[in-house]
Write a protein that holds these residues in place. Structure first.
Motif: not given
Length: 174
Positions: A21-47
């Protein structure tokens, strides 16, 4: 063919189709990928700053006035020798340690370290220190250890000493 053969043949066909089945051309509908999560942001704070607000001084209530009782007068020399309150007894014992050079560590003096350590004291009925621990550090382990050593060396505190108290120990260079 027997019934077992049919089952074996069906299982083999199903396994083969699932593996291909994985080697056959796209005969079966594939589920849409989940929406991507927002990028993780980090910042350094002074101690956080090492400086902590100084603890408020220990205020003890004034002892209640003693009723006048006709007793023998005590000589002035013994009144000066005996401390009036437990805080005076603590001060006197710490001054003796300082005079003996056992209070302020020589290494801390050489490095110019100063600070204030808040020590929690638990005092037993006999006026001896049962336990002591650092409640608020000075930021210098050598001063914290010296304050603990000094607090644990307190002996024979008067009966008016509280059973549990916070003792501020200050290290200041002159």
């Amino acid at each position: 063919m027997t019934r077992t053969d049919y089952r074996l043949f069906a299982a083999l066909a199903l396994s083969l189709s699932l593996h291909l089945l994985p080697f056959l051309p796209d005969t079966l509908p594939r589920p849409s990928p989940p929406p991507s999560a927002p990028a993780l942001q980090a910042e350094l704070r002074p101690p956080p700053s090492v400086e902590s607000p100084s603890s408020p001084p220990l205020h003890l209530p004034d002892p209640p006035p003693q009723p006048a009782v006709a007793t023998k007068p005590v000589p002035a020399k013994s009144q000066a020798a005996a401390p009036k309150t437990w805080t005076q007894a603590v001060r006197e014992q710490l001054k003796k340690l300082d005079a003996a050079g056992q209070f302020y560590p020589a290494e801390a003096i050489a490095r110019g370290l100063e600070g204030e350590v808040a020590i929690l004291l638990i005092i037993d009925e006999g006026g001896q220190v049962a336990a002591a621990r650092v409640e608020q550090s000075s930021g210098h382990p050598i001063l914290d250890e010296a304050a603990l050593r000094a607090a644990r060396s307190l002996k024979s505190l008067p009966a008016d000493a509280p059973r549990q108290t916070v003792l501020p120990v200050r290290f200041r260079l002159r």
